[in-house]
Scaffold this active site. Structure first.
Site, short mmCIF file in Angstrom:
data_model
loop_
_atom_site.label_atom_id
_atom_site.label_comp_id
_atom_site.label_asym_id
_atom_site.label_seq_id
_atom_site.Cartn_x
_atom_site.Cartn_y
_atom_site.Cartn_z
CG ASP A 148 -1.92 1.07 1.31
OD1 ASP A 148 -1.90 1.96 0.43
OD2 ASP A 148 -2.76 1.05 2.22
CG ASP A 198 -4.32 4.89 -2.75
OD1 ASP A 198 -3.42 4.49 -1.99
OD2 ASP A 198 -5.47 4.42 -2.79
#
Length: 442
Positions: free
Chosen positions: A121, A323
């Site tokens: 992530d 992201d």
């Protein structure tokens, strides 16, 4: 928790797309080789996290993923407006905010190495793994056993790392520190420790992470987390001497089966000629990759987005981030409405909706080009990065959405679908992100 995970040498990732998630595809399990790590889509047909519904269609998956994205967007918004001391933020009761990103990798922790499956992530610094003594952890994922590692060391009370975690504590009679946190509808307790972390052929000694000892509730990612953020205790910081806080990736199309993308760590192998845009610093949330998005062009027209919808403001967390864990780009309401309306005007066909997608068509359409405009850099999205199709091709939807209704959302999120088939370079020492077209779907 302001700890971090890592980018990894070269990565391969497997994405799923077909009329059914239960397609008859042989599941191979090739080993990591040299500086290459295998990366698998978290919901792919060979993933341990694969959905269990036997009749779960591709369209159902996209609608469900859109709902997951809404939860993740709320999580990212909470990060953007929270003090940098805490990577994990207490979440409102009753609202399940999943932080699970889209891809998982194999990592090895301890001596001798114990293999784990972990999520990666870019918007998180945290490194935490379920430990063998954990009460309430899922049994579907491997766990780490500190007792059998000769290099595991608990972090003593009073160490600097103890002050970087939420709700730090030193239990009565204990000399090592731990922490607790609320995570969606779950709560978690963990001890803070250090051990050798092996990513393909690379080893990071004395890697700081959370060893999860107790979980209550069902919304915890079962496999643990390896963050690629840029916070003070991130993997980038802990491995700075190895990789110079630099990495890049190329994500293949979500429609690809058994396709390889790459995530490269360090300066070696990075593109020498690539257009870049500055990284912006938000001291309230230092790990998020903020960039200055200045506009969006649909077709030949620059969309009339209010400047306030794109403005960067560290005090409120407003702005735009890149992201890897969100699948579909989310824009704050005024920005999305302007892009959607111009898209509809250009297409000139009857509009319908599907789940969280409000701009869908049941007829064949000509998809207008969408260009994302950043300071010093314009990215032209291929059609596959702009729309999604049903497996039969009978429905086409704009693959973007607005921030969830009823939320004081200030964050625009450039998600992984819009990044597919681009080389995205994260050059933290030079405070820049580079984006260049690269066909990694083969």
């Amino acid at each position: 928790m302001a700890m971090a995970c890592s980018p990894l040498p070269l990565l391969l990732l497997v994405l799923l797309a077909s009329s059914s998630l239960r397609i008859a595809t042989p599941c191979s399990n090739p080993p990591d080789e040299g500086t290459t790590l295998r990366v698998m889509h978290a919901f792919g047909p060979c993933s341990p996290l694969h959905p269990t519904q036997p009749s779960f269609s591709w369209l159902d998956f996209l609608v469900e993923q859109s709902a997951r994205d809404e939860s993740r967007f709320l999580y990212l918004t909470s990060l953007a407006t929270t003090s940098s001391r805490s990577s994990f933020v207490p979440i409102a009761s009753g609202r399940q905010l999943l932080q699970i990103p889209s891809y998982v990798v194999r990592a090895r922790l301890g001596t001798p190495p114990q293999q784990l499956l972990v999520a990666v992530d870019t918007s998180n610094d945290a490194a935490w793994f379920p430990c063998s003594s954990c009460v309430g952890c899922a049994t579907s994922s491997p766990s780490f056993s500190p007792a059998v590692s000769s290099t595991y060391q608990p972090i003593p009370c009073g160490s600097p790392q103890c002050s970087q975690v939420p709700n730090p504590s030193c239990a009565s009679g204990s000399t090592s520190c731990g922490f607790s946190m609320t995570y969606g509808s779950s709560s978690m307790d963990a001890a803070i420790g250090q051990d050798s972390l092996s990513l393909a052929s690379e080893i990071v000694n004395s890697y700081t992470f959370g060893c999860v000892t107790k979980v209550t509730g069902g919304s915890m990612p079962p496999q643990g987390l390896l963050g690629l953020g840029r916070g003070p205790l991130s993997f980038l910081s802990q491995s700075k001497n190895l990789y110079n806080a630099t990495f890049s990736y190329c994500l293949p199309s979500y429609k690809s089966l058994n396709f390889s993308g790459t995530l490269r760590l360090g300066l070696k192998g990075q593109p020498r000629r690539i257009k870049t845009t500055p990284l912006l610093a938000n001291p309230r949330r230092s790990s998020l990759y903020y960039v200055n998005m200045i506009g969006v062009r649909v077709g030949n027209r620059v969309v009339p987005i209010p400047p306030s919808a794109l403005a960067f403001d560290p005090a409120t967390g407003a702005g735009t981030i890149v992201d890897s864990g969100t699948m579909f780009t989310r824009l704050v309401a005024p920005a999305y409405a302007a892009v959607r309306d111009e898209f509809r005007r250009s297409v000139k066909a009857p509009v319908t909706s599907l789940g969280g997608f409000d701009t869908c068509y049941n007829v064949s359409i000509v998809v207008p080009k969408i260009r994302l405009m950043f300071a010093g850099l314009t990215v032209t999205l291929p059609e596959d990065n702009v729309v999604i199709h049903s497996s039969s091709g009978s429905m086409t939807c704009l693959a973007m959405a607005a921030a969830p209704a009823g939320v004081n959302a200030v964050l625009n999120v450039i998600a992984n679908m819009q990044q597919q088939n681009f080389r995205v370079l994260f050059d933290v020492p030079n405070s820049r992100i580079g984006i260049a077209s690269e066909r990694c779907t083969k």
